[in-house]
Design a protein around this motif. Structure first.
Motif, PDB file in Angstrom:
ATOM      1  N   GLY A 164       0.791  -1.222   0.000  1.00 54.21           N
ATOM      2  CA  GLY A 164       0.000   0.000   0.000  1.00 54.21           C
ATOM      3  C   GLY A 164       0.821   1.268   0.000  1.00 54.21           C
ATOM      4  N   VAL A 165       2.006   1.234  -0.607  1.00 52.67           N
ATOM      5  CA  VAL A 165       2.848   2.427  -0.656  1.00 52.67           C
ATOM      6  C   VAL A 165       2.180   3.516  -1.491  1.00 52.67           C
ATOM      7  CG1 VAL A 165       5.062   3.354  -1.436  1.00 52.67           C
ATOM      8  CG2 VAL A 165       4.971   1.106  -0.320  1.00 52.67           C
ATOM      9  N   HIS A 166       2.151   4.735  -0.956  1.00 49.02           N
ATOM     10  CA  HIS A 166       1.603   5.889  -1.673  1.00 49.02           C
ATOM     11  C   HIS A 166       2.346   7.139  -1.184  1.00 49.02           C
ATOM     12  CE1 HIS A 166      -0.654   7.084   1.925  1.00 49.02           C
ATOM     13  NE2 HIS A 166      -1.100   5.845   2.019  1.00 49.02           N
ATOM     14  N   PRO A 167       2.021   8.312  -1.700  1.00 48.79           N
ATOM     15  CA  PRO A 167       2.815   9.502  -1.382  1.00 48.79           C
ATOM     16  C   PRO A 167       2.894   9.881   0.091  1.00 48.79           C
ATOM     17  CG  PRO A 167       1.563   9.888  -3.381  1.00 48.79           C
ATOM     18  CD  PRO A 167       1.090   8.578  -2.832  1.00 48.79           C
ATOM     19  N   ARG A 168       2.043   9.370   0.935  1.00 45.29           N
ATOM     20  CA  ARG A 168       2.092   9.750   2.357  1.00 45.29           C
ATOM     21  C   ARG A 168       2.667   8.649   3.248  1.00 45.29           C
ATOM     22  NH1 ARG A 168      -2.392  11.384   0.159  1.00 45.29           N
ATOM     23  NH2 ARG A 168      -3.615   9.601   0.918  1.00 45.29           N
ATOM     24  N   THR A 169       3.190   7.584   2.632  1.00 46.33           N
ATOM     25  CA  THR A 169       3.703   6.490   3.446  1.00 46.33           C
ATOM     26  C   THR A 169       5.206   6.593   3.663  1.00 46.33           C
ATOM     27  OG1 THR A 169       3.727   5.183   1.395  1.00 46.33           O
ATOM     28  CG2 THR A 169       1.981   4.702   2.968  1.00 46.33           C
ATOM     29  N   THR A 170       5.629   6.063   4.792  1.00 47.56           N
ATOM     30  CA  THR A 170       7.045   5.838   5.039  1.00 47.56           C
ATOM     31  C   THR A 170       7.306   4.350   4.852  1.00 47.56           C
ATOM     32  OG1 THR A 170       6.591   5.610   7.415  1.00 47.56           O
ATOM     33  CG2 THR A 170       7.305   7.782   6.615  1.00 47.56           C
ATOM     34  N   VAL A 171       8.522   4.035   4.390  1.00 38.73           N
ATOM     35  CA  VAL A 171       8.830   2.675   3.953  1.00 38.73           C
ATOM     36  C   VAL A 171      10.180   2.248   4.519  1.00 38.73           C
ATOM     37  CG1 VAL A 171       9.205   1.182   1.946  1.00 38.73           C
ATOM     38  CG2 VAL A 171       7.604   3.099   1.784  1.00 38.73           C
ATOM     39  N   THR A 172      10.262   1.015   4.986  1.00 37.47           N
ATOM     40  CA  THR A 172      11.543   0.370   5.239  1.00 37.47           C
ATOM     41  C   THR A 172      11.690  -0.771   4.250  1.00 37.47           C
ATOM     42  OG1 THR A 172      11.530   0.864   7.609  1.00 37.47           O
ATOM     43  CG2 THR A 172      12.979  -0.908   6.870  1.00 37.47           C
ATOM     44  N   VAL A 173      12.813  -0.815   3.554  1.00 35.84           N
ATOM     45  CA  VAL A 173      13.124  -1.917   2.650  1.00 35.84           C
ATOM     46  C   VAL A 173      14.218  -2.749   3.300  1.00 35.84           C
ATOM     47  CG1 VAL A 173      14.021  -2.585   0.391  1.00 35.84           C
ATOM     48  CG2 VAL A 173      12.491  -0.608   0.593  1.00 35.84           C
ATOM     49  N   GLY A 236       8.470   3.389  13.979  1.00 37.44           N
ATOM     50  CA  GLY A 236       8.637   2.527  12.818  1.00 37.44           C
ATOM     51  C   GLY A 236       7.952   3.130  11.599  1.00 37.44           C
ATOM     52  N   THR A 237       7.983   2.414  10.476  1.00 40.01           N
ATOM     53  CA  THR A 237       7.419   2.940   9.229  1.00 40.01           C
ATOM     54  C   THR A 237       6.065   2.305   8.924  1.00 40.01           C
ATOM     55  OG1 THR A 237       8.704   1.292   7.983  1.00 40.01           O
ATOM     56  CG2 THR A 237       9.647   3.500   8.203  1.00 40.01           C
ATOM     57  N   HIS A 238       5.275   3.019   8.138  1.00 38.68           N
ATOM     58  CA  HIS A 238       3.950   2.526   7.775  1.00 38.68           C
ATOM     59  C   HIS A 238       4.013   1.179   7.062  1.00 38.68           C
ATOM     60  CE1 HIS A 238       3.314   7.004   7.789  1.00 38.68           C
ATOM     61  NE2 HIS A 238       2.254   6.631   8.480  1.00 38.68           N
ATOM     62  N   THR A 239       5.022   1.011   6.226  1.00 38.73           N
ATOM     63  CA  THR A 239       5.151  -0.211   5.438  1.00 38.73           C
ATOM     64  C   THR A 239       6.572  -0.742   5.538  1.00 38.73           C
ATOM     65  OG1 THR A 239       5.730   0.995   3.422  1.00 38.73           O
ATOM     66  CG2 THR A 239       3.399   0.548   3.784  1.00 38.73           C
ATOM     67  N   VAL A 240       6.702  -2.046   5.422  1.00 42.27           N
ATOM     68  CA  VAL A 240       8.009  -2.697   5.371  1.00 42.27           C
ATOM     69  C   VAL A 240       8.004  -3.658   4.189  1.00 42.27           C
ATOM     70  CG1 VAL A 240       9.695  -4.152   6.545  1.00 42.27           C
ATOM     71  CG2 VAL A 240       8.330  -2.521   7.868  1.00 42.27           C
ATOM     72  N   LEU A 241       9.021  -3.547   3.343  1.00 41.39           N
ATOM     73  CA  LEU A 241       9.154  -4.394   2.168  1.00 41.39           C
ATOM     74  C   LEU A 241      10.284  -5.378   2.434  1.00 41.39           C
ATOM     75  CD1 LEU A 241       8.847  -1.617  -0.587  1.00 41.39           C
ATOM     76  CD2 LEU A 241       7.061  -2.668   0.837  1.00 41.39           C
ATOM     77  N   GLU A 242       9.921  -6.637   2.695  1.00 36.47           N
ATOM     78  CA  GLU A 242      10.898  -7.667   3.080  1.00 36.47           C
ATOM     79  C   GLU A 242      11.323  -8.419   1.826  1.00 36.47           C
ATOM     80  OE1 GLU A 242      12.728 -10.711   3.419  1.00 36.47           O
ATOM     81  OE2 GLU A 242      10.864 -11.677   4.076  1.00 36.47           O
ATOM     82  N   CYS A 243      12.578  -8.231   1.421  1.00 41.00           N
ATOM     83  CA  CYS A 243      13.051  -8.711   0.127  1.00 41.00           C
ATOM     84  C   CYS A 243      14.201  -9.699   0.258  1.00 41.00           C
ATOM     85  CB  CYS A 243      13.481  -7.517  -0.733  1.00 41.00           C
ATOM     86  SG  CYS A 243      12.189  -6.282  -0.991  1.00 41.00           S
TER      87      CYS A 243
END
Length: 344
Positions: A164-173, A236-243
């Protein structure tokens, strides 16, 4: 023709195999002009039991159509095409829902008698639904980025979209491999407000910054979690992308996601159980992700690649000939190469 076969852990060979031929009226024959080694190819490379007969390998390729079956329309000899990392008819109910990885009439490359992509040519089943025609010549400078559309860039994009990444989200990859860097690029493309890349290889994290990472966290484990928390005011961030796909990575993901946030995992999981305990439940964390239906995303991502707005092909940092593919596997397994491009 020549193709790559895997015989066991650490044992990849280039051998002569039968030339592909049309078997079904929905087939096409494609001469491969670019292929590559995927991080997921390293799992069998590191653990496959030795056998007397080798198996074909490889699932990412660009090629030129040589011949098409009588039921294939929209493709002709001479067309440059990209193949998603699974083949599909693109017409069944799952495909129409954007889940070509579950196609009722599809399958995977290098399985059940289907050619692998790391060779000189491929018989493509369900060619009309699988292949995407590219409006460039086979010597175009865009080929590396167009090849990235076969798997690695759509996988990073899938991770960001499902999170759900969008312009108002923070992300950890989490992860500075090719998929992690593609996830950074995808999150930036979708307008993420802040992107924290967790990785410790400076050459890779430097590319991550070029792709859009605003912060880099080199620490791992508890120290890495603490650092991400510090950068985000403790939340923490709104989203986390575990790769990555390893258990410590998913544990870190749950530890750095904001309450009410989303963890998306696209690293092929090498663990049987997800460590989502009652504490994760109480925090209302959503877990999503899965294998990326690349074919569903190529049409959306292709214009940005053609117009140079994104350059996912920068993840390729070494190019080898077909004869040098075993060296390419060793380089990726030894972390001296990020992602290896193959020119047959």
């Amino acid at each position: 023709m020549r193709a790559t076969l895997i015989y066991g852990a650490g044992d990849v060979r280039i051998e002569d195999v039968p030339d592909p031929v049309l078997r079904e009226p929905t087939d096409a024959l494609v001469r491969v002009v670019r292929s590559c080694i995927c991080g997921s190819d390293l799992w069998p490379y590191g653990s496959r039991p030795a056998t007397g007969a080798g198996d074909r390998i490889g699932h990412e390729f660009l090629g030129v159509v040589e011949e098409v079956g009588r039921d294939v329309s929209g493709l002709a000899a001479g067309d440059l095409v990209v193949a998603p990392f699974v083949w599909a008819d693109n017409t069944c109910d799952f495909c129409r829902e954007g889940l070509q990885t579950s196609c009722r009439h599809g399958g995977m490359w290098a399985r059940d008698g289907i050619d692998g992509g790391q060779g000189e040519a491929v018989r493509v089943p369900q060619a009309q639904g699988t292949l995407v025609k590219l409006p460039v010549a086979e010597d175009s400078a865009l080929l590396p980025s167009l090849l990235a559309l076969s798997d690695v860039f759509p996988t990073g994009h899938h991770c960001a979209v499902t999170a759900g990444v969008h312009p108002r989200t923070t992300v950890t990859v989490i992860g500075d491999g090719a998929v992690g860097l593609s996830a950074v690029l995808a999150a930036k493309r979708l307008g993420a407000e802040r992107i924290i890349l967790m990785g410790r290889h400076k050459d890779r994290t430097d590319l991550g910054r070029e792709f859009g990472a605003t912060d880099v966290v080199a620490e791992r484990g508890a120290e890495g979690v603490e650092r991400v928390r510090e950068l985000t005011g403790g939340d923490g961030t709104h989203t986390v992308l575990e790769c990555v796909g390893l258990k410590p990575a998913i544990e870190t993901a749950f530890a750095v996601v904001r309450d009410g946030g989303t963890v998306s995992r696209v690293g092929a999981p090498q663990y049987p159980d997800v460590p989502a305990d009652f504490g994760v439940f109480l925090r209302n964390i959503t877990l999503t992700g899965g294998v990326a239906p690349a074919r569903a995303y190529i049409d959306e991502l292709l214009p940005d690649v053609l117009e140079g707005r994104v350059e996912p092909g920068k993840v390729f940092d070494r190019t080898v000939t077909l004869d040098q593919v075993p060296d390419g596997y060793r380089a990726m397994a030894g972390r001296s190469a990020l992602k290896v491009l193959i020119r047959p």
